[in-house]
Design a protein around this motif. Structure first.
Motif, PDB file in Angstrom:
ATOM      1  N   ALA A  35       0.834  -1.212   0.000  1.00 33.56           N
ATOM      2  CA  ALA A  35       0.000   0.000   0.000  1.00 33.56           C
ATOM      3  C   ALA A  35       0.863   1.254   0.000  1.00 33.56           C
ATOM      4  N   ALA A  36       1.935   1.259   0.794  1.00 35.98           N
ATOM      5  CA  ALA A  36       2.833   2.417   0.833  1.00 35.98           C
ATOM      6  C   ALA A  36       3.523   2.609  -0.515  1.00 35.98           C
ATOM      7  N   ILE A  37       3.932   1.524  -1.139  1.00 29.22           N
ATOM      8  CA  ILE A  37       4.566   1.602  -2.456  1.00 29.22           C
ATOM      9  C   ILE A  37       3.575   2.139  -3.481  1.00 29.22           C
ATOM     10  N   SER A  38       2.356   1.655  -3.443  1.00 25.61           N
ATOM     11  CA  SER A  38       1.324   2.126  -4.360  1.00 25.61           C
ATOM     12  C   SER A  38       1.073   3.624  -4.173  1.00 25.61           C
ATOM     13  N   ARG A  39       0.985   4.072  -2.920  1.00 21.42           N
ATOM     14  CA  ARG A  39       0.785   5.506  -2.658  1.00 21.42           C
ATOM     15  C   ARG A  39       1.952   6.330  -3.186  1.00 21.42           C
ATOM     16  N   LEU A  40       3.168   5.849  -2.954  1.00 24.75           N
ATOM     17  CA  LEU A  40       4.360   6.565  -3.423  1.00 24.75           C
ATOM     18  C   LEU A  40       4.341   6.726  -4.933  1.00 24.75           C
ATOM     19  N   LEU A  41       4.191   5.625  -5.641  1.00 22.05           N
ATOM     20  CA  LEU A  41       4.240   5.685  -7.099  1.00 22.05           C
ATOM     21  C   LEU A  41       3.074   6.487  -7.672  1.00 22.05           C
ATOM     22  N   HIS A 148      12.512  11.424   0.292  1.00 20.92           N
ATOM     23  CA  HIS A 148      12.000  12.767   0.075  1.00 20.92           C
ATOM     24  C   HIS A 148      10.482  12.736   0.213  1.00 20.92           C
ATOM     25  N   THR A 149       9.887  13.882   0.065  1.00 16.82           N
ATOM     26  CA  THR A 149       8.436  13.987   0.079  1.00 16.82           C
ATOM     27  C   THR A 149       7.932  13.843  -1.342  1.00 16.82           C
ATOM     28  N   PRO A 150       6.907  13.011  -1.584  1.00 23.54           N
ATOM     29  CA  PRO A 150       6.382  12.861  -2.937  1.00 23.54           C
ATOM     30  C   PRO A 150       5.933  14.197  -3.536  1.00 23.54           C
ATOM     31  N   ALA A 151       5.888  14.252  -4.856  1.00 27.37           N
ATOM     32  CA  ALA A 151       5.535  15.481  -5.561  1.00 27.37           C
ATOM     33  C   ALA A 151       4.100  15.914  -5.291  1.00 27.37           C
ATOM     34  N   ASN A 152       3.202  14.960  -5.025  1.00 27.91           N
ATOM     35  CA  ASN A 152       1.790  15.259  -4.804  1.00 27.91           C
ATOM     36  C   ASN A 152       1.343  14.707  -3.447  1.00 27.91           C
ATOM     37  N   PRO A 153       1.841  15.246  -2.347  1.00 31.77           N
ATOM     38  CA  PRO A 153       1.545  14.662  -1.034  1.00 31.77           C
ATOM     39  C   PRO A 153       0.068  14.625  -0.686  1.00 31.77           C
ATOM     40  N   GLN A 154      -0.758  15.453  -1.278  1.00 30.95           N
ATOM     41  CA  GLN A 154      -2.179  15.460  -0.965  1.00 30.95           C
ATOM     42  C   GLN A 154      -2.880  14.207  -1.444  1.00 30.95           C
ATOM     43  N   ARG A 155      -2.250  13.386  -2.277  1.00 35.33           N
ATOM     44  CA  ARG A 155      -2.868  12.192  -2.841  1.00 35.33           C
ATOM     45  C   ARG A 155      -2.734  10.976  -1.950  1.00 35.33           C
ATOM     46  N   HIS A 156      -2.108  11.071  -0.802  1.00 35.21           N
ATOM     47  CA  HIS A 156      -1.889   9.893   0.068  1.00 35.21           C
ATOM     48  C   HIS A 156      -3.184   9.395   0.626  1.00 35.21           C
TER      49      HIS A 156
END
Length: 156
Positions: A35-41, A148-156
């Motif tokens: 799930a964490a990998i899916s959120r990251l990508l 790092h912080t993902p480019a679109n953190p609001q999508r988590h």
């Protein structure tokens, strides 16, 4: 070759400064890791007009392989978990299934064997045409693998 260069340019444009991707993983359980990998990508690459499809996601300890499709593009990603953060280490095609490549990327022989076998088993359960598309990424591209912080953190 032009497609690969265009993809790399697109990926580089999406990178936050520091040139890597990572996602916090609150638990070491494989389902939580997937799930964490899916959120990251997804948070890094998905766009409203270009959905990212991730399947399979195979986790072996602190390493993972992911098959992905996005529009006409496809490939595999190799990720590592360090201190609760998943990070993309490399993207590529069929080379990421090779035990020797996984060892070069830092896995032990036993880890590389298990991850490669798990990916082969997972890919055997999905559409062979989808699996064939993963090879189209081309040459292996290594990233720094730093957090790092993902480019679109609001999508988590």
């Amino acid at each position: 070759m032009r497609v690969i260069l265009a993809l790399l340019a697109s990926l580089a444009a999406l990178l936050p400064s520091g040139g890597s991707w990572s996602q916090t993983s609150p638990s070491a359980a494989p389902g939580d890791s997937a799930a964490a990998i899916s959120r990251l990508l997804s948070s890094t690459f998905e766009k409203p007009d270009s959905r990212l499809l991730l399947d399979p996601i195979v986790v072996e300890g602190k390493a993972a392989l992911v098959g992905w499709l996005q529009g006409d593009l496809a490939g595999r990603a190799f990720l590592r978990e360090n201190d609760g953060h998943w990070a993309i280490v490399a993207c590529g095609g069929d080379a990421l299934k090779d035990v020797s490549t996984l060892q070069r990327l830092g896995l032990s022989q036993a880890q590389a064997d298990r991850l490669s076998a798990a990916m082969a088993a997972a890919e055997a359960r999905i559409d062979p045409q989808r699996v064939a598309r993963f090879a189209t990424f081309g040459e292996l591209v290594e990233m720094s693998g730093e957090a790092h912080t993902p480019a679109n953190p609001q999508r988590h």
